[in-house]
Design a protein around this motif. Sequence first.
Motif, PDB file in Angstrom:
ATOM      1  N   GLU A  12       0.561  -1.354  -0.242  1.00  0.00           N
ATOM      2  CA  GLU A  12      -0.161   0.321  -0.243  1.00  0.00           C
ATOM      3  C   GLU A  12       0.986   1.002   0.208  1.00  0.00           C
ATOM      4  N   LYS A  13       1.757   1.491   0.874  1.00  0.00           N
ATOM      5  CA  LYS A  13       2.675   2.435   0.611  1.00  0.00           C
ATOM      6  C   LYS A  13       3.474   2.572  -0.522  1.00  0.00           C
ATOM      7  N   ARG A  14       3.775   1.455  -1.273  1.00  0.00           N
ATOM      8  CA  ARG A  14       4.267   1.493  -2.258  1.00  0.00           C
ATOM      9  C   ARG A  14       3.667   2.398  -3.471  1.00  0.00           C
ATOM     10  N   LYS A  15       2.279   1.718  -3.486  1.00  0.00           N
ATOM     11  CA  LYS A  15       1.325   2.136  -4.181  1.00  0.00           C
ATOM     12  C   LYS A  15       1.324   3.819  -4.484  1.00  0.00           C
ATOM     13  N   GLN A  16       0.443   4.343  -2.684  1.00  0.00           N
ATOM     14  CA  GLN A  16       0.971   4.906  -2.236  1.00  0.00           C
ATOM     15  C   GLN A  16       1.582   5.873  -3.303  1.00  0.00           C
ATOM     16  N   LYS A  17       3.404   5.655  -2.712  1.00  0.00           N
ATOM     17  CA  LYS A  17       4.460   6.521  -3.474  1.00  0.00           C
ATOM     18  C   LYS A  17       4.516   6.545  -4.788  1.00  0.00           C
ATOM     19  N   ILE A  18       4.245   5.565  -5.346  1.00  0.00           N
ATOM     20  CA  ILE A  18       3.347   6.140  -6.855  1.00  0.00           C
ATOM     21  C   ILE A  18       2.747   6.276  -7.146  1.00  0.00           C
ATOM     22  N   GLU A  19       1.420   6.568  -6.650  1.00  0.00           N
ATOM     23  CA  GLU A  19       0.836   7.319  -7.202  1.00  0.00           C
ATOM     24  C   GLU A  19       0.919   9.310  -6.748  1.00  0.00           C
ATOM     25  N   GLU A  20       1.900   9.513  -5.579  1.00  0.00           N
ATOM     26  CA  GLU A  20       2.396  10.559  -5.643  1.00  0.00           C
ATOM     27  C   GLU A  20       3.296  11.163  -6.593  1.00  0.00           C
ATOM     28  N   GLU A  21       4.104  10.338  -6.498  1.00  0.00           N
ATOM     29  CA  GLU A  21       5.253  10.513  -7.749  1.00  0.00           C
ATOM     30  C   GLU A  21       4.449  10.504  -9.397  1.00  0.00           C
ATOM     31  N   LYS A  22       3.440   9.963  -9.379  1.00  0.00           N
ATOM     32  CA  LYS A  22       2.122   9.893 -10.728  1.00  0.00           C
ATOM     33  C   LYS A  22       2.111  11.752 -10.800  1.00  0.00           C
ATOM     34  N   GLU A  23       1.777  12.268  -9.733  1.00  0.00           N
ATOM     35  CA  GLU A  23       0.936  13.441  -9.153  1.00  0.00           C
ATOM     36  C   GLU A  23       1.816  14.165  -9.513  1.00  0.00           C
ATOM     37  N   ARG A  24       2.888  14.506  -9.205  1.00  0.00           N
ATOM     38  CA  ARG A  24       4.345  14.964  -8.854  1.00  0.00           C
ATOM     39  C   ARG A  24       5.036  15.216 -10.309  1.00  0.00           C
ATOM     40  N   TYR A  25       4.983  14.306 -11.044  1.00  0.00           N
ATOM     41  CA  TYR A  25       5.317  14.280 -12.570  1.00  0.00           C
ATOM     42  C   TYR A  25       4.266  14.971 -13.402  1.00  0.00           C
ATOM     43  N   GLU A  26       2.860  14.767 -13.266  1.00  0.00           N
ATOM     44  CA  GLU A  26       1.428  14.997 -13.768  1.00  0.00           C
ATOM     45  C   GLU A  26       1.903  16.685 -13.741  1.00  0.00           C
ATOM     46  N   ALA A  27       1.849  16.772 -12.404  1.00  0.00           N
ATOM     47  CA  ALA A  27       1.741  18.339 -12.254  1.00  0.00           C
ATOM     48  C   ALA A  27       2.520  19.585 -12.610  1.00  0.00           C
ATOM     49  N   VAL A  28       4.153  18.424 -13.451  1.00  0.00           N
ATOM     50  CA  VAL A  28       5.348  19.063 -13.443  1.00  0.00           C
ATOM     51  C   VAL A  28       5.159  19.266 -14.825  1.00  0.00           C
ATOM     52  N   LEU A  29       4.285  18.546 -15.447  1.00  0.00           N
ATOM     53  CA  LEU A  29       4.484  18.151 -17.032  1.00  0.00           C
ATOM     54  C   LEU A  29       3.046  19.521 -17.240  1.00  0.00           C
ATOM     55  N   HIS A  30       1.885  19.510 -16.336  1.00  0.00           N
ATOM     56  CA  HIS A  30       0.822  20.847 -16.520  1.00  0.00           C
ATOM     57  C   HIS A  30       1.159  21.793 -16.570  1.00  0.00           C
ATOM     58  N   ARG A  31       2.082  22.316 -15.588  1.00  0.00           N
ATOM     59  CA  ARG A  31       3.249  23.524 -15.318  1.00  0.00           C
ATOM     60  C   ARG A  31       3.567  23.640 -16.804  1.00  0.00           C
ATOM     61  N   THR A  32       4.499  23.142 -17.083  1.00  0.00           N
ATOM     62  CA  THR A  32       5.055  23.081 -18.585  1.00  0.00           C
ATOM     63  C   THR A  32       4.883  23.471 -19.616  1.00  0.00           C
ATOM     64  N   LEU A  33       3.322  22.452 -19.220  1.00  0.00           N
ATOM     65  CA  LEU A  33       2.746  22.797 -21.224  1.00  0.00           C
ATOM     66  C   LEU A  33       1.804  24.177 -21.150  1.00  0.00           C
ATOM     67  N   GLU A  34       1.268  25.132 -19.175  1.00  0.00           N
ATOM     68  CA  GLU A  34       1.299  26.290 -19.767  1.00  0.00           C
ATOM     69  C   GLU A  34       1.953  26.882 -19.505  1.00  0.00           C
ATOM     70  N   ARG A  35       3.526  26.609 -19.190  1.00  0.00           N
ATOM     71  CA  ARG A  35       4.186  27.689 -19.830  1.00  0.00           C
ATOM     72  C   ARG A  35       4.275  28.054 -20.905  1.00  0.00           C
ATOM     73  N   ASN A  36       4.409  26.843 -21.982  1.00  0.00           N
ATOM     74  CA  ASN A  36       4.810  26.562 -23.187  1.00  0.00           C
ATOM     75  C   ASN A  36       3.862  27.488 -23.144  1.00  0.00           C
ATOM     76  N   GLN A  37       2.509  27.228 -23.069  1.00  0.00           N
ATOM     77  CA  GLN A  37       1.582  27.990 -23.833  1.00  0.00           C
ATOM     78  C   GLN A  37       1.151  29.154 -23.927  1.00  0.00           C
ATOM     79  N   ARG A  38       1.897  30.177 -22.724  1.00  0.00           N
ATOM     80  CA  ARG A  38       1.870  31.267 -22.648  1.00  0.00           C
ATOM     81  C   ARG A  38       2.750  31.751 -23.307  1.00  0.00           C
ATOM     82  N   LEU A  39       3.728  30.709 -23.433  1.00  0.00           N
ATOM     83  CA  LEU A  39       5.342  31.635 -24.201  1.00  0.00           C
ATOM     84  C   LEU A  39       5.074  31.548 -26.011  1.00  0.00           C
ATOM     85  N   GLU A  40       4.620  30.429 -26.372  1.00  0.00           N
ATOM     86  CA  GLU A  40       3.704  30.409 -27.187  1.00  0.00           C
ATOM     87  C   GLU A  40       2.632  31.772 -27.655  1.00  0.00           C
ATOM     88  N   THR A  41       1.707  31.662 -26.981  1.00  0.00           N
ATOM     89  CA  THR A  41       1.006  33.289 -27.360  1.00  0.00           C
ATOM     90  C   THR A  41       1.717  34.934 -27.695  1.00  0.00           C
TER      91      THR A  41
END
Length: 186
Positions: A67-96
């Motif tokens: 359960e701890k391992r799954k939770q850690k993987i989920e947290e890593e996934k959320e963190r990774y998705e947040a980084v991707l989301h921020r990067t996408l937003e930043r790229n869209q702002r830069l493109e604009t």
Amino acid sequence: MLRTEERQRLARERREEREKQHAAKETQIFEKERKAKLQYEKQLEERQRKLKEMKQKEEQRRAAVEEKRKQKIEEEKERYEAVLHRTLERNQRLETRQKRWSWGGSVTPDSEGKTASKHSPSTANLKQAEAAVSKRLSSSAALLNTSDKTRRSQLSPLDSSVISRLLAPTQASLARSKSAATLSAD
């Protein structure tokens, strides 16, 4: 005759006494065996109970670790998705911003009070914008590359292809801004 009867009686009494003693010994032996058997069965039950408890504890520990391992993987996934989301937003702002700088230009008053054309931004402004965009994009790419190297080795092929596809528009937008800068400079 009386003596013979007396002897027989005494012999019979001794025989009966021996038989009683023998029966008492057998009873004692049987009782000891019964107690030993009961104790053995009790010990066996106790061992089985302890083994069962140990197995349950081990299963609970494994479940907790999983359960701890799954939770850690989920947290890593959320963190990774947040980084991707921020990067996408930043790229869209830069493109604009790039589109605005590349094609729209800006209205700035010059020394005599006249305004510059909307469609002919100065080359210096474009070069400054391009340098800022390149700097931001390279820092974003560096952030992705450095912080996610360990994660990427654990990514599925689907996630890897998504990342590659997300990074591709960034490079395309750089190429567009460079070509726009050279066109406007000409």
